[in-house]
Design an enzyme around this catalytic site. Structure first.
Site, PDB file in Angstrom:
ATOM      1  N   ASP A  56       1.026  -1.034   0.073  1.00  0.00           N
ATOM      2  CA  ASP A  56      -0.008   0.004  -0.079  1.00  0.00           C
ATOM      3  C   ASP A  56       0.895   1.433   0.075  1.00  0.00           C
ATOM      4  O   ASP A  56       1.967   1.178   0.363  1.00  0.00           O
ATOM      5  CB  ASP A  56      -0.910   0.055   1.176  1.00  0.00           C
ATOM      6  CG  ASP A  56      -2.200   0.558   1.157  1.00  0.00           C
ATOM      7  OD1 ASP A  56      -2.284   1.404  -0.035  1.00  0.00           O
ATOM      8  OD2 ASP A  56      -3.120   0.358   1.478  1.00  0.00           O
ATOM      9  N   CYS A  57       0.539   2.337  -0.478  1.00  0.00           N
ATOM     10  CA  CYS A  57       1.497   3.242  -0.772  1.00  0.00           C
ATOM     11  C   CYS A  57       2.152   4.029   0.494  1.00  0.00           C
ATOM     12  O   CYS A  57       1.346   4.258   1.638  1.00  0.00           O
ATOM     13  CB  CYS A  57       0.613   4.552  -1.583  1.00  0.00           C
ATOM     14  SG  CYS A  57       0.333   4.118  -3.053  1.00  0.00           S
TER      15      CYS A  57
END
Length: 188
Positions: free
Chosen positions: A149-150
């Site tokens: 996930d970022c």
């Protein structure tokens, strides 16, 4: 010259089509609750359907891959998810959180899975031995790629303080099975 639209993003491009979150949740205030059903059985069916790779006329050349989001226990308030450690019993993990992901990988043949921001039982999700090595790559035989996930890899160092440097945080995530880091390079 190509004109950029107002919806252009420098991080959400290419082969990935980010699928809705198939995680269960236990409180509607948790992060990304609006993107998931929160019901283990419907999440399992949903995950199987989204797990497949989208090929055109030439199946060897994929058009899109839907990373299944977000390898489990992605929960808690938005403000704490980058540093939170979520304690989960092995029974709860295997019986409640993992079935939708297992079905997505083993039945839906997912090409990609996304690891979460938070830690689970003391290990960040993108460097978690139990999730990435034992379950995903081991017992489920996952051959695709894991995308973070970022900024989740940055959180291994910066939020969870699991490793003392960013280089060591990046290294441990790769060693444990994360393949592709999503990171926003825009200044903060």
């Amino acid at each position: 010259m190509c004109k950029r639209s107002a919806w252009h993003s420098n991080i959400f491009e290419g082969l990935d089509f980010w699928a809705p979150n198939i995680n269960i949740f236990r409180d509607p205030r948790w992060a990304a609750a609006r993107r998931r059903t929160g019901r283990p059985l419907s999440d399992r069916a949903h995950g199987r359907g989204l797990g497949h790779r989208h090929a055109g006329r030439r199946p060897a050349l994929l058009r899109t891959i839907s990373p299944q989001s977000t390898l489990p226990v992605h929960s808690g308030p938005e403000t704490t998810r980058h540093a939170a450690d979520v304690p989960v019993s092995k029974h709860d993990m295997l019986d409640t959180y993992l079935p939708a992901f297992r079905a997505t990988v083993t039945e839906g043949l997912a090409g990609s899975v996304m690891c979460a921001y938070n830690s689970i039982n003391g290990q960040p999700a993108c460097a978690n031995e139990f999730l990435l090595e034992d379950q995903l790559r081991g017992k489920w035989g996952f051959k695709g790629y894991v995308v973070s996930d970022c900024e989740a890899v940055r959180n291994i160092f910066n939020g969870h303080h699991f490793k003392p440097t960013q280089a060591e945080a990046s290294a441990i995530s790769l060693q444990r099975g994360m393949d592709n880091e999503c990171i926003d390079f825009s200044p903060r």
